[in-house]
Structures are given as structure tokens and as C-alpha cells.
Scaffold this motif. Structure first.
Motif, PDB file in Angstrom:
ATOM      1  N   THR A 323       0.825  -1.203   0.000  1.00  0.00           N
ATOM      2  CA  THR A 323       0.000   0.000   0.000  1.00  0.00           C
ATOM      3  C   THR A 323       0.863   1.258   0.000  1.00  0.00           C
ATOM      4  OG1 THR A 323      -0.106   0.145   2.411  1.00  0.00           O
ATOM      5  CG2 THR A 323      -1.776  -1.229   1.316  1.00  0.00           C
ATOM      6  N   VAL A 324       0.234   2.363  -0.397  1.00  0.00           N
ATOM      7  CA  VAL A 324       0.916   3.661  -0.392  1.00  0.00           C
ATOM      8  C   VAL A 324       1.319   4.035   1.025  1.00  0.00           C
ATOM      9  CG1 VAL A 324       0.595   6.141  -0.776  1.00  0.00           C
ATOM     10  CG2 VAL A 324      -0.208   4.495  -2.491  1.00  0.00           C
ATOM     11  N   ASP A 325       0.447   3.777   1.984  1.00  0.00           N
ATOM     12  CA  ASP A 325       0.739   4.107   3.388  1.00  0.00           C
ATOM     13  C   ASP A 325       1.962   3.337   3.892  1.00  0.00           C
ATOM     14  OD1 ASP A 325      -1.355   5.862   3.491  1.00  0.00           O
ATOM     15  OD2 ASP A 325      -2.769   4.456   4.408  1.00  0.00           O
ATOM     16  N   PHE A 326       2.068   2.081   3.467  1.00  0.00           N
ATOM     17  CA  PHE A 326       3.203   1.259   3.895  1.00  0.00           C
ATOM     18  C   PHE A 326       4.513   1.837   3.373  1.00  0.00           C
ATOM     19  CE2 PHE A 326       6.300  -2.103   3.055  1.00  0.00           C
ATOM     20  CZ  PHE A 326       6.389  -2.708   4.303  1.00  0.00           C
ATOM     21  N   ILE A 327       4.532   2.150   2.082  1.00  0.00           N
ATOM     22  CA  ILE A 327       5.754   2.710   1.478  1.00  0.00           C
ATOM     23  C   ILE A 327       6.088   4.069   2.099  1.00  0.00           C
ATOM     24  CG2 ILE A 327       6.595   3.837  -0.643  1.00  0.00           C
ATOM     25  CD1 ILE A 327       7.192   0.937  -0.677  1.00  0.00           C
ATOM     26  N   ASP A 328       5.076   4.872   2.326  1.00  0.00           N
ATOM     27  CA  ASP A 328       5.289   6.191   2.920  1.00  0.00           C
ATOM     28  C   ASP A 328       5.940   6.071   4.296  1.00  0.00           C
ATOM     29  OD1 ASP A 328       5.035   9.020   3.116  1.00  0.00           O
ATOM     30  OD2 ASP A 328       3.300   8.746   4.422  1.00  0.00           O
ATOM     31  N   LEU A 329       5.411   5.159   5.117  1.00  0.00           N
ATOM     32  CA  LEU A 329       5.956   4.953   6.459  1.00  0.00           C
ATOM     33  C   LEU A 329       7.372   4.384   6.401  1.00  0.00           C
ATOM     34  CD1 LEU A 329       5.475   4.977   9.522  1.00  0.00           C
ATOM     35  CD2 LEU A 329       4.513   2.678   9.316  1.00  0.00           C
ATOM     36  N   GLU A 330       7.576   3.385   5.538  1.00  0.00           N
ATOM     37  CA  GLU A 330       8.888   2.756   5.383  1.00  0.00           C
ATOM     38  C   GLU A 330       9.951   3.770   4.965  1.00  0.00           C
ATOM     39  OE1 GLU A 330      10.010  -1.264   4.673  1.00  0.00           O
ATOM     40  OE2 GLU A 330       9.469  -0.475   6.615  1.00  0.00           O
ATOM     41  N   LEU A 331       9.664   4.513   3.907  1.00  0.00           N
ATOM     42  CA  LEU A 331      10.655   5.446   3.385  1.00  0.00           C
ATOM     43  C   LEU A 331      10.947   6.565   4.380  1.00  0.00           C
ATOM     44  CD1 LEU A 331       9.677   5.750  -0.393  1.00  0.00           C
ATOM     45  CD2 LEU A 331      11.306   4.213   0.696  1.00  0.00           C
ATOM     46  N   SER A 332       9.923   7.003   5.102  1.00  0.00           N
ATOM     47  CA  SER A 332      10.124   8.054   6.107  1.00  0.00           C
ATOM     48  C   SER A 332      11.154   7.617   7.135  1.00  0.00           C
ATOM     49  CB  SER A 332       8.799   8.385   6.802  1.00  0.00           C
ATOM     50  OG  SER A 332       7.865   8.899   5.877  1.00  0.00           O
ATOM     51  N   ARG A 333      11.058   6.375   7.578  1.00  0.00           N
ATOM     52  CA  ARG A 333      12.000   5.844   8.565  1.00  0.00           C
ATOM     53  C   ARG A 333      13.413   5.758   8.000  1.00  0.00           C
ATOM     54  NH1 ARG A 333       8.192   0.782  10.491  1.00  0.00           N
ATOM     55  NH2 ARG A 333       6.851   1.913  11.953  1.00  0.00           N
ATOM     56  N   PHE A 334      13.522   5.260   6.783  1.00  0.00           N
ATOM     57  CA  PHE A 334      14.847   5.073   6.186  1.00  0.00           C
ATOM     58  C   PHE A 334      15.501   6.416   5.835  1.00  0.00           C
ATOM     59  CE2 PHE A 334      13.227   0.778   5.593  1.00  0.00           C
ATOM     60  CZ  PHE A 334      14.346   0.016   5.869  1.00  0.00           C
ATOM     61  N   ILE A 335      14.700   7.376   5.414  1.00  0.00           N
ATOM     62  CA  ILE A 335      15.234   8.707   5.104  1.00  0.00           C
ATOM     63  C   ILE A 335      15.730   9.371   6.388  1.00  0.00           C
ATOM     64  CG2 ILE A 335      14.628  11.037   4.320  1.00  0.00           C
ATOM     65  CD1 ILE A 335      12.634   9.645   2.360  1.00  0.00           C
ATOM     66  N   ALA A 336      14.927   9.274   7.450  1.00  0.00           N
ATOM     67  CA  ALA A 336      15.298   9.876   8.734  1.00  0.00           C
ATOM     68  C   ALA A 336      16.581   9.264   9.289  1.00  0.00           C
ATOM     69  CB  ALA A 336      14.160   9.706   9.738  1.00  0.00           C
ATOM     70  N   ALA A 337      16.777   7.972   9.010  1.00  0.00           N
ATOM     71  CA  ALA A 337      17.974   7.282   9.502  1.00  0.00           C
ATOM     72  C   ALA A 337      19.183   7.499   8.593  1.00  0.00           C
ATOM     73  CB  ALA A 337      17.688   5.788   9.628  1.00  0.00           C
ATOM     74  N   GLY A 338      18.996   8.236   7.502  1.00  0.00           N
ATOM     75  CA  GLY A 338      20.102   8.496   6.577  1.00  0.00           C
ATOM     76  C   GLY A 338      20.427   7.329   5.666  1.00  0.00           C
ATOM     77  N   LYS A 339      19.516   6.351   5.578  1.00  0.00           N
ATOM     78  CA  LYS A 339      19.750   5.162   4.744  1.00  0.00           C
ATOM     79  C   LYS A 339      19.400   5.402   3.275  1.00  0.00           C
ATOM     80  CE  LYS A 339      20.942   2.035   7.895  1.00  0.00           C
ATOM     81  NZ  LYS A 339      22.193   1.249   7.810  1.00  0.00           N
ATOM     82  N   LEU A 340      18.442   6.314   3.027  1.00  0.00           N
ATOM     83  CA  LEU A 340      18.023   6.605   1.656  1.00  0.00           C
ATOM     84  C   LEU A 340      18.203   8.093   1.375  1.00  0.00           C
ATOM     85  CD1 LEU A 340      14.694   4.547   1.384  1.00  0.00           C
ATOM     86  CD2 LEU A 340      16.934   3.938   0.467  1.00  0.00           C
ATOM     87  N   HIS A 341      18.658   8.396   0.178  1.00  0.00           N
ATOM     88  CA  HIS A 341      18.894   9.784  -0.207  1.00  0.00           C
ATOM     89  C   HIS A 341      17.769  10.239  -1.128  1.00  0.00           C
ATOM     90  CE1 HIS A 341      22.802   9.564   1.663  1.00  0.00           C
ATOM     91  NE2 HIS A 341      23.046   8.461   0.986  1.00  0.00           N
ATOM     92  N   CYS A 342      16.654  10.603  -0.530  1.00  0.00           N
ATOM     93  CA  CYS A 342      15.526  11.121  -1.278  1.00  0.00           C
ATOM     94  C   CYS A 342      14.633  11.905  -0.320  1.00  0.00           C
ATOM     95  CB  CYS A 342      14.737   9.999  -1.960  1.00  0.00           C
ATOM     96  SG  CYS A 342      13.941   8.859  -0.810  1.00  0.00           S
TER      97      CYS A 342
END
Length: 386
Positions: A323-342
Motif C-alpha cells: 500500500t501507499v501508506d506502507f511505502i510512505d511509512l517505510e521510506l520516512s524511517r529510512f530517510i530519517a535514519a540516513g539510509k536513503l537519499h531522497c
């Protein structure tokens, strides 16, 4: 005590069953079987120290008659072993003396008396001249370490083995040591080094006493996926003949590897879910379960985002079958942790990638390390002034 070719060392099989016996995710019917297997192994090998520990932990019930019987058999066997040692020292040569001491060391390994086993392995080493035979004693010590995950003992034994190789030693034992060290690295969360050591050992694997070849391939693929770049993964893993001959026997593993490389993200997530239980119930991977799950998701999300300068969250969710909500939550966590550059544009529902500039990243790292060095020098100068 060391397993024959193709078979795992019995004490390590026992350690795996003891681990599963204590896991809440294992079904009760399976635990009944593991408990029976553990009790049978303890009884057949007179493992008094382990039996007493398992009784104290309420894993097994006390059978006083059995306990007394095992103690009596241990004493009888020790008497015989001591007589053989005395006879060898009086009437036979150095080789026979060493073999008699080794037999006593292996006896203590069999009954699960770690301290006495280590003590007698050291004593046996003093009777040993050949480097190869000394290496074999180190392998016995490493197996004792892996039985109860004594990482200090394992680390020191690996260092000792490397020092022995400087004196000589054959390639077969050297290749075996790579697998032992790889397992140690994987068990201590150094997945990159573990992957390198495992990949170096694929064509020379003979370390069946640690685990079957299928399990070795399982570990090799899992560590490689989060350690290698895409090109290296293709060359060393996806197309490796040794892996191709085995990977199909391991549930979900082939789909897990190939769907990642082929960018079939929906299939990847499906296989990923299927592998979860295997990873969680592996004695060596269990402590790193959550970390590994995060690292794998970092790899797959990064790979997807590398293809786009911007992409809608809806398109990414559809590609992964979530779901969109799942991806939104997942990416938010990874971005905040500096794991993803977006970054996420919530209003437009778009993901915008902002790949870091390599030169700028190097500059920032140099500044940070320079500041750290200056602080250390200042502290040192204050100590010198005192």
C-alpha cells in the motif's frame, strides 16, 4: 568428534536444537520432538554438565538414577583413558602419547565439559609438533566456541590459527579456516567480510562439521545481497555455478536473489516474507534479524530509486505490491535514519531522489575526521603539559 564428510558435528546439531527449543516462535509439537532429541543425545553421550544446566533451566526434568549412572560411566571412562596415557608414556612413543591425550580431550568435548576440554586440548598441544595437527586442535576449540557462542574464545582461536599458518600449514585447512572466520563474522554482524570469506570458499568447501553445504550457500547468498554491488552480485553469486546447483533446494532463496537482480520487486517481497522464518530461527542470524531485515530493504529501495530522478509513491507501492501508506511509512524511517537519499513531497505524492555528490561527501568526511584528530591532539597536549 568432528563430523564425517557431509555430516554436521553432533554437538553443533545439539546446539541448534537447544536454540529452537527456547524460541517462542517454534510450534509446541516441534518442541516436543526437539526436547526428546536433546534428552536422547545427553543420555547417549553422558553429558552430565549440560544435563545439570538444562535441569536448572527447567528444560529437562531430573532423573536421579540416570544422573548417577552417567557420572559412574564418566568415571570409568576417565580411569581407562588415564591408564592409556600412563601406558603410552611408559611403553610407547611420542605419537601414541599425543593420541592418548587427544582421546581424553575428545571425551571431554563429547560429554560437554568445556573447561576440561579446553584444558586438555592445551595439554595435547604441548605434545604436538606438526602444524597441521595443531590446527586440528584449534578447529576443535572453535567448535566448542560455536556451541555456546563464546565469541572471545572464537576470536582468539582464529588469531591463533592464523599465526600457525605463518609457520606452515596446508591449503585445505586454510580454506576451512575461512569458513570458520566467515561464520564468526556473520555471527558478529560483519556481513561484508563474511560474504567475502564465504565466496572465497565456495569451490573448496569441506567444512561439513559446521553445517551442510546447502546452509553454507544460504549464508553466502544472504550476506552477499547486502554486501556486494550489483555487478559483483551478478558475477559472484547470480551466475556462480556452485550456487546455481544448490540454490533451488532452499525454499524462496532463488526467487529472493534473482527477483532482486531482475528488479521484480513484487516477487522479491514475496520471497523475502518466505525467508523471514528461516532467518529468524537460525542460531547465528537470529540476534541480527531486525538489522538484516532493514539492510535488505535499504538495498532494494535504493536499487529502485536509483532508476528515477522522481517517482510517485503510488507507482513505487504498486511495484512492490504494497500500500501507499506502507511505502510512505517505510521510506520516512529510512530517510530519517540516513539510509536513503531522497525526499517525500506529500502534497504531490512524489519521491524526489537527491543522490549525494561524491566529492562533497568526501570533503565532509575529511572535515569531520580532521576535527576529531585535532580534538585528540589537544587532549594529548594537555596530558603532556601535566
Amino acid at each position: 568428534m568432528e563430523g564425517e564428510e557431509g555430516s554436521q558435528q553432533t554437538q553443533l546439531v545439539l546446539a541448534d536444537k537447544l536454540f529452537l527449543l527456547r524460541q517462542p516462535d517454534v510450534q509446541d509439537i516441534d518442541k516436543v520432538r526437539y526436547k526428546e532429541d536433546v534428552f536422547t543425545h545427553v543420555k547417549d553421550n553422558d553429558m552430565v554438565p549440560l544435563y545439570e544446566t538444562l535441569i536448572a533451566d527447567s528444560v529437562l526434568d531430573l532423573d536421579r538414577t540416570l544422573l548417577d549412572s552417567m557420572r559412574a560411566k564418566i568415571q570409568d571412562e576417565l580411569t581407562k583413558l588415564d591408564e592409556k596415557i600412563a601406558d603410552a608414556e611408559e611403553n610407547l612413543g611420542e605419537s601414541e602419547v599425543r593420541e592418548a591425550h587427544l582421546a581424553k580431550s575428545l571425551f571431554f568435548i563429547r560429554i560437554g565439559d568445556k573447561e576440561k576440554a579446553l584444558e586438555h586440548l592445551k595439554l595435547t598441544e604441548t605434545k604436538t609438533v606438526a602444524v597441521g595437527q595443531k590446527m586440528d586442535l584449534v578447529f576443535y576449540t572453535l567448535q566448542l566456541g560455536f556451541f555456546d557462542m563464546d565469541f572471545d574464545l572464537i576470536s582468539k582461536s582464529i588469531d591463533k590459527a592464523k599465526n600457525l599458518f605463518e609457520e606452515g600449514g596446508d591449503w585445505e585447512r586454510k580454506n576451512r579456516l575461512k569458513v570458520y572466520e566467515g561464520l564468526y563474522c556473520m555471527s558478529t554482524r560483519n556481513f561484508k567480510k563474511a560474504a567475502k570469506l564465504f565466496l572465497d570458499s565456495i569451490s573448496t568447501f569441506t567444512t561439513y562439521e559446521l553445517f551442510p553445504y546447502d546452509t553454507f550457500i544460504f549464508y553466502t547468498v544472504l550476506t552477499s545481497i547486502i554486501s556486494l554491488d550489483r555487478v559483483s552480485l551478478k558475477q559472484k553469486v547470480v551466475d556462480a555455478p556452485e550456487i546455481l546447483t544448490v540454490i533451488g533446494k532452499i525454499p524462496y532463496l532463488s526467487e529472493f536473489l534473482n527477483s532482486l537482480y531482475d528488479c521484480q520487486y513484487k516477487s522479491f517481497f514475496s520471497a523475502f516474507a518466505g525467508l523471514t522464518e528461516q532467518i529468524k530461527l537460525d542460531r547465528y542470524l537470529h540476534p541480527h534479524f531486525r538489522y538484516y531485515m532493514r539492510e535488505v530493504r535499504t538495498v532494494v529501495y535504493s536499487q529502485f530509486l536509483e532508476s528515477y530522478k522522481s517517482v510517485t509513491i503510488e507507482a513505487m507501492a504498486k511495484a512492490f505490491g504494497v500500500t501507499v501508506d506502507f511505502i510512505d511509512l517505510e521510506l520516512s524511517r529510512f530517510i530519517a535514519a540516513g539510509k536513503l537519499h531522497c525526499k517525500i513531497d506529500k502534497v504531490a505524492g512524489v519521491l524526489e531522489t537527491n543522490r549525494p555528490d561524491a566529492k562533497n561527501a568526501l570533503y565532509q568526511a575529511t572535515i569531520k575526521q580532521g576535527d576529531f584528530l585535532l580534538n585528540r591532539i589537544q587532549k594529548l597536549s594537555r596530558v603532556i603539559d601535566l
